[in-house]
Design a protein around this motif. Structure first.
Motif, PDB file in Angstrom:
ATOM      1  N   GLY A 158       0.859  -1.221   0.046  1.00  0.00           N
ATOM      2  CA  GLY A 158      -0.013  -0.010   0.075  1.00  0.00           C
ATOM      3  C   GLY A 158       0.862   1.230   0.015  1.00  0.00           C
ATOM      4  N   GLY A 170       2.707   2.486   2.262  1.00  0.00           N
ATOM      5  CA  GLY A 170       3.994   2.404   2.535  1.00  0.00           C
ATOM      6  C   GLY A 170       5.103   2.004   1.600  1.00  0.00           C
ATOM      7  N   ARG A 225       5.586  -6.935   8.054  1.00  0.00           N
ATOM      8  CA  ARG A 225       5.418  -8.242   8.952  1.00  0.00           C
ATOM      9  C   ARG A 225       5.534  -9.453   7.701  1.00  0.00           C
ATOM     10  N   LYS A 226       5.148  -9.013   6.424  1.00  0.00           N
ATOM     11  CA  LYS A 226       4.888 -10.469   5.511  1.00  0.00           C
ATOM     12  C   LYS A 226       6.308 -10.187   4.611  1.00  0.00           C
ATOM     13  N   ILE A 271       5.657  -4.251  14.645  1.00  0.00           N
ATOM     14  CA  ILE A 271       5.919  -2.996  15.224  1.00  0.00           C
ATOM     15  C   ILE A 271       5.357  -2.778  16.658  1.00  0.00           C
ATOM     16  N   TYR A 310     -10.889   3.830  14.587  1.00  0.00           N
ATOM     17  CA  TYR A 310      -9.561   4.170  13.893  1.00  0.00           C
ATOM     18  C   TYR A 310      -9.579   5.642  14.009  1.00  0.00           C
ATOM     19  N   LYS A 318      -6.244   8.128  15.082  1.00  0.00           N
ATOM     20  CA  LYS A 318      -5.496   8.831  14.167  1.00  0.00           C
ATOM     21  C   LYS A 318      -5.493  10.431  14.605  1.00  0.00           C
ATOM     22  N   GLY A 357      -6.598  11.129   2.004  1.00  0.00           N
ATOM     23  CA  GLY A 357      -7.769  10.589   1.534  1.00  0.00           C
ATOM     24  C   GLY A 357      -7.670   9.000   1.444  1.00  0.00           C
ATOM     25  N   VAL A 387      -7.240   5.890  -0.436  1.00  0.00           N
ATOM     26  CA  VAL A 387      -6.175   5.191  -1.252  1.00  0.00           C
ATOM     27  C   VAL A 387      -6.489   3.712  -1.086  1.00  0.00           C
ATOM     28  N   SER A 417      -6.356   0.047  -0.740  1.00  0.00           N
ATOM     29  CA  SER A 417      -5.141  -0.821  -0.308  1.00  0.00           C
ATOM     30  C   SER A 417      -5.853  -1.999   0.406  1.00  0.00           C
TER      31      SER A 417
END
Ligand SMILES: NC(=O)c1ccc[n+]([C@@H]2O[C@H](COP(=O)([O-])OP(=O)(O)OC[C@H]3O[C@@H](n4cnc5c(N)ncnc54)[C@H](OP(=O)(O)O)[C@@H]3O)[C@@H](O)[C@H]2O)c1
Length: 253
Positions: A16, A18, A37-38, A64, A154, A158, A185, A187, A189
């Motif tokens: 995504g 990152g 992680r993956k 993390i 969420y 944030k 906004g 995205v 993912s």
């Protein structure tokens, strides 16, 4: 090349936004320390970064939310590159449930990834950023100024991250360290597609005045700007890149 020779840690770089930030940083000459992680996903992103011009990429696979992993990430980055200039706190999760139904486990998981991860990783990286007069970019969301069904938990995480950005900027300004956030906004993912209905995703696009979702690369370009010396006078800023989404009052599914 706005980031030539800079050493950047990017969390949540395995997919995504990152991954988009990592490739944008690679194009601008940064040396990269990427985490997720993956492992398989992270390896794909490393290939993209190499194609974009960054030959030497450090990867650390882990969670993390774990203190031992955060310490390994910082120590291995410093050991490999000799310094740390930029920290991008990008890793995040989205769990959707109305606040009156949210469980303690959902609350703890969300806060551990979206807020505690950035806070305690930043504490470890801060001494290195003070040495380099570096900077932090947190990945928040434009949602902090909106109200979307089932997104309260969420959004709380944030909104707290935005406060973290402002206070940290204030604490570190005298050390020459800048702190900002990118507030994107919608995205497309894995984060959204795992929990949002197709209708909600489409409503977010329909409600975006620019008329489409953002791409991870577009968000990456703005993070490059915030992390670069071109933004030398910018700190404590929550920079919306949302195609105008938060200035509308959308009717969402
Ligand atoms: N997509 C949007 O519309 C949007 C809008 C505004 C802000 N954001 C923010 O953008 C950031 C990236 O999200 P995205 O949309 O790009 O979603 P994504 O593709 O799901 O990326 C999330 C990243 O975070 C990592 N991650 C999650 N939990 C982790 C943990 N416990 N330890 C380590 N890494 C962990 C994931 O790693 P693995 O997959 O390897 O586990 C992945 O690399 C998030 O902070 C999100 O809140 C997204």
């Amino acid at each position: 090349m706005a980031l030539r020779g800079k050493v950047a840690i990017i969390t949540g770089a395995s997919s995504g936004i990152g991954a988009g930030i990592a490739v944008a940083f690679a194009k601008e000459g940064a040396n990269l320390s990427l985490t997720g992680r993956k492992q398989k996903n992270l390896e794909e992103v490393v290939k993209d970064c190499k194609k974009a011009g960054c030959q030497d990429v450090l990867t650390n696979v882990g969670d993390i939310t774990q203190d031992a992993f955060r310490r390994t990430l910082v120590d291995t980055t410093k050991k490999k590159f000799g310094k740390i200039d930029i920290l991008v706190n990008n890793a995040g999760i989205l769990l959707m449930n109305p606040l009156i139904s949210v469980t303690k486990e959902e609350y703890d998981t969300t806060m551990a990834v979206n807020l505690e991860g950035p806070l305690f990783l930043t504490q470890l990286v801060a001494p290195h950023l003070i040495e380099t007069k570096g900077n932090v970019v947190n990945n928040s969301s434009c949602i902090t100024t909106m109200t979307i069904p089932k997104d309260g938990l969420y959004t709380m995480s944030k909104a707290a991250l935005d406060i973290f950005t402002r206070y940290l900027a204030h604490e570190l300004v005298s050390h020459g360290v800048r702190v900002n956030s990118i507030n994107p906004g919608y995205v497309p993912s894995q984060l959204g597609s795992e929990v949002m209905t197709d209708e909600l995703q489409q409503s977010l696009i329909n409600a975006t005045p620019i008329g489409r979702a953002a791409t991870p690369e577009e968000v990456g370009h703005i993070v490059v700007f915030l992390a670069s010396d071109k933004a030398a006078f910018v700190t404590g800023e929550c920079f919306k890149a949302d195609g105008g989404l938060s200035m509308t009052t959308p009717a969402l599914a």
